[in-house]
Design an enzyme around this catalytic site. Structure first.
Site, PDB file in Angstrom:
ATOM      1  CD  GLN A   1      -2.899  -0.880   2.428  1.00 44.54           C
ATOM      2  OE1 GLN A   1      -2.602  -1.458   3.463  1.00 44.54           O
ATOM      3  NE2 GLN A   1      -3.970  -0.108   2.334  1.00 44.54           N
TER       4      GLN A   1
ATOM      5  CG  LEU B   1      -5.678   3.150   5.782  1.00 40.49           C
ATOM      6  CD1 LEU B   1      -4.315   3.079   6.444  1.00 40.49           C
ATOM      7  CD2 LEU B   1      -6.464   4.350   6.286  1.00 40.49           C
TER       8      LEU B   1
HETATM    9 NI    NI Z   1      -6.609  -2.329   3.216  1.00 41.06          NI
END
Ligand code: NI
Length: 171
Positions: free
Chosen positions: A51, A94
């Site tokens: 991420q 997120l």
């Molecule tokens: Ni996630």
């Protein structure tokens, strides 16, 4: 320490499979520190290395509510070894802003991983921790929680993103 930029859906890097962490060295510790800072700044329950642009099997998780003492977990090369039961939880991510949807997961999982000392440890998770473990390990295989939703819901979300882009909203 630094807050890292979190990649957002549909960034193609979020679909890639991450590689095992080979050694725990100062640069890995630095990455962990930065991921922890990024997690708490967000704030979020969990963050996986892909991420923030690193295709490594590395995850940080803290499921304690914001105002309570922290209970940080750093998981290196995590793998689910056993799982049981089912539960449904409204998840967010997120990397997938402004979307919360119910996903069916295992109620309990046992995960094997290495800690920052390089020791192999087992973590047992129930309910929210179980969900977080499954959600973050999914990230390491290029799977987002939206991939567990119906095509219809995914298409609706994509359309909403396009509309927001046109209107010049954040992306
Ligand atoms: Ni996630």
């Amino acid at each position: 320490m630094a807050v890292l930029e979190i990649l957002k859906y549909p960034n193609p890097n979020l679909k890639k499979k991450s590689q095992p962490v080979e050694k725990i060295d100062p640069s890995l510790r630095q990455l962990v520190q930065n991921m922890v800072e990024t997690l708490y700044a967000a704030p979020g329950v969990g963050l996986a290395a892909p991420q923030v642009g690193y295709l490594l099997r590395l995850v940080v998780i803290d499921v304690t509510p914001v105002n309570q003492p922290k209970n940080l977990m750093v998981l290196i090369n995590p793998e689910i070894v056993t799982s049981e039961g089912e539960c449904t939880w409204e998840e967010g991510c997120l990397s997938v802003p402004d979307l919360a949807e119910e996903v069916k997961r295992k109620k309990k999982v046992v995960v094997s991983c290495q800690n920052l000392e390089g020791e192999t440890v087992e973590i047992e998770g129930n309910d929210l921790l179980s969900i977080a473990l499954q959600h973050e390990i999914d990230h390491l295989d290029g799977i987002l929680f939206v991939d567990h939703l119906s095509q219809l819901k995914r298409d609706l979300y994509k359309r909403q993103l396009k509309k927001e882009k046109k209107e010049g909203k954040k992306l």
